[in-house]
Design an enzyme around this catalytic site. Structure first.
Site, PDB file in Angstrom:
ATOM      1  N   SER A 126      36.360  40.711  41.819  1.00 27.63           N
ATOM      2  CA  SER A 126      37.353  39.655  42.005  1.00 27.63           C
ATOM      3  C   SER A 126      38.288  39.528  40.812  1.00 27.63           C
ATOM      4  CB  SER A 126      36.650  38.316  42.242  1.00 27.63           C
ATOM      5  OG  SER A 126      35.735  38.034  41.201  1.00 27.63           O
ATOM      6  N   HIS A 145      38.935  43.829  47.752  1.00 29.10           N
ATOM      7  CA  HIS A 145      38.488  42.481  47.406  1.00 29.10           C
ATOM      8  C   HIS A 145      38.463  41.582  48.632  1.00 29.10           C
ATOM      9  CE1 HIS A 145      39.300  38.493  45.104  1.00 29.10           C
ATOM     10  NE2 HIS A 145      38.011  38.635  45.381  1.00 29.10           N
ATOM     11  N   GLU A 157      42.425  42.104  49.526  1.00 26.33           N
ATOM     12  CA  GLU A 157      43.304  42.694  48.517  1.00 26.33           C
ATOM     13  C   GLU A 157      42.844  44.127  48.251  1.00 26.33           C
ATOM     14  OE1 GLU A 157      44.760  39.051  45.640  1.00 26.33           O
ATOM     15  OE2 GLU A 157      42.733  39.829  45.323  1.00 26.33           O
ATOM     16  N   ASN A 195      43.500  35.196  42.937  1.00 27.43           N
ATOM     17  CA  ASN A 195      42.787  34.523  41.847  1.00 27.43           C
ATOM     18  C   ASN A 195      43.685  34.194  40.669  1.00 27.43           C
ATOM     19  OD1 ASN A 195      40.318  34.294  43.078  1.00 27.43           O
ATOM     20  ND2 ASN A 195      39.559  36.247  42.331  1.00 27.43           N
TER      21      ASN A 195
END
Length: 287
Positions: A126, A145, A157, A195
């Site tokens: 992540s 991800h 992702e 993130n």
């Protein structure tokens, strides 16, 4: 190897890791009719059996009438428990172990000596740099991800570096679509896309609470009703796992040197106290 769509039907997958994301990623792959076997491979020090965890999750879906029993049984038949050695003949490996650079490197070092040379390697990191995980590897590594909960969240992702072969990127994008996800291709960077935006927001929400400006509940209500978010940032932090939030912040801080990624002291204290959110029964909320 994967250009022919008929060949994709026979793809054998190994998911490394029997934690929440590992087992739910395996569940997602099992529900794709282009996938053959799905091995859930536990790490060298793990005793958890992944198939049993998936079986319980599918039982809940059947009980809630969100899935037919026949379909659930069919998905479960494709899943096999195993260890790293069971990845010897698979076509695609996705690693979903702890967000720890040394552990991930150790896993891939073992896999390189086990897997056939055509096997494609992906990591579900992540936040960690793909290049750092792949340091010393003899084959390319790509990021894939998933987001928690993997069966529900539609985004994947696909993280590439400057040396990622186009064919591997195309395969991962293709298989992400096959399993019902929407892939976006992201160049390697700290935090990737989601993130990089999301984790600092959670950290800032923790700061607001730590300063006594508003309660946990009111902070989450504010962001749900004021920013149209489906879940407030503190509840989301509990869902992700506050240890994971802290780990991502630390990686982004280390990679950029930017103090906007400095973890809030309350977050570090809660992680020390093992108040990690849903997985430990207590975070900003009690479960």
């Amino acid at each position: 190897m994967f250009d022919n769509r008929e060949e994709v039907r026979a793809v054998k997958v190994a998911v490394i890791g029997t934690g929440t994301l590992g087992t739910t990623i395996a569940q997602v792959f099992s529900q794709c009719d282009r996938i053959g076997r799905v091995y859930i491979c536990k790490g060298r020090q793990s005793s958890r059996e992944g198939k049993e965890i998936v079986a319980r999750a599918l039982d809940i879906l059947v009980d809630r009438k969100k899935m037919e029993r026949q379909a659930a049984d069919g998905y479960l038949e494709k899943i096999y428990d195993g260890d790293l050695d069971n990845a010897a003949d698979v076509d695609f490996v996705i690693e979903a172990v702890a967000e720890d650079l040394d552990i991930k490197r150790m896993v891939f070092k073992g896999l390189e000596s086990i897997c056939k040379k055509e096997c494609i390697f992906a990591t579900n990191t992540s936040s960690l740099p793909i290049k750092e995980i792949a340091d010393g590897m003899k084959r390319p590594l790509i990021g894939m991800h998933f987001f928690n909960p993997a069966p529900v969240m539609k985004l994947v992702e696909v993280i590439i570096s400057a040396t990622t072969p186009p064919g591997i990127t195309e395969f991962v994008v293709s298989i992400a679509k096959d399993i019902g996800k929407t892939p976006i291709v992201v160049k390697e960077a700290p935090g990737f896309v989601v993130n990089r935006v999301l984790i600092p927001m959670i950290n800032e929400a923790i700061s607001i609470y730590a300063e006594g400006i508003a309660s946990v509940e009111d902070i989450d209500i504010a962001m749900k009703l004021g920013a149209n978010q489906p879940m407030g940032p503190l509840a989301l932090g509990d869902l992700i796992g506050l240890d994971v939030v802290l780990a991502i912040l630390n990686v982004m801080l280390r990679e950029t040197g930017d103090n906007r990624y400095l973890p809030q002291p309350m977050l570090k204290k809660m992680v020390r106290e093992r108040k990690l959110g849903r997985k430990t029964g207590e975070g900003f909320y009690k479960y």
